[in-house]
Design a protein around this motif. Sequence first.
Motif, PDB file in Angstrom:
ATOM      1  N   THR A 131      32.881 -36.247 -33.017  1.00 27.81           N
ATOM      2  CA  THR A 131      31.533 -35.865 -33.409  1.00 27.81           C
ATOM      3  C   THR A 131      31.223 -36.479 -34.760  1.00 27.81           C
ATOM      4  N   MET A 181      27.730 -37.627 -37.618  1.00 26.89           N
ATOM      5  CA  MET A 181      26.460 -37.111 -38.101  1.00 26.89           C
ATOM      6  C   MET A 181      25.551 -38.265 -38.495  1.00 26.89           C
ATOM      7  N   ASN A 182      24.305 -38.198 -38.033  1.00 26.99           N
ATOM      8  CA  ASN A 182      23.295 -39.161 -38.432  1.00 26.99           C
ATOM      9  C   ASN A 182      22.900 -38.791 -39.860  1.00 26.99           C
ATOM     10  N   THR A 199      18.967 -37.906 -40.461  1.00 25.60           N
ATOM     11  CA  THR A 199      18.384 -36.700 -39.857  1.00 25.60           C
ATOM     12  C   THR A 199      19.341 -35.511 -39.880  1.00 25.60           C
ATOM     13  N   GLU A 244      21.528 -34.872 -37.879  1.00 25.83           N
ATOM     14  CA  GLU A 244      21.766 -34.455 -36.496  1.00 25.83           C
ATOM     15  C   GLU A 244      23.194 -34.836 -36.098  1.00 25.83           C
ATOM     16  N   ARG A 245      23.867 -33.940 -35.408  1.00 27.99           N
ATOM     17  CA  ARG A 245      25.220 -34.225 -34.922  1.00 27.99           C
ATOM     18  C   ARG A 245      25.109 -35.105 -33.679  1.00 27.99           C
ATOM     19  N   ILE A 246      25.983 -36.118 -33.624  1.00 31.16           N
ATOM     20  CA  ILE A 246      25.985 -37.032 -32.484  1.00 31.16           C
ATOM     21  C   ILE A 246      27.403 -37.175 -31.964  1.00 31.16           C
TER      22      ILE A 246
END
Length: 58
Positions: free
Chosen positions: A28, A30-31, A34, A36-38
Amino acid sequence: MVEASTHGKSVSLPELGSFSANATPARTGMNSSTLERIQIPAGQKVASKVASTLKSSL
């Protein structure tokens, strides 16, 4: 060299070093813009090890 790496074999070049492909697990991330978790998929990376003859000449 590319063919050997994709089949999981190590490639050695005299007086230069060796190259091999290593598997990386999915993880996992993180962007950063943003927050946001990716999901980062599993993949392969090339690892290199410098030959001692080259290392000592530098």
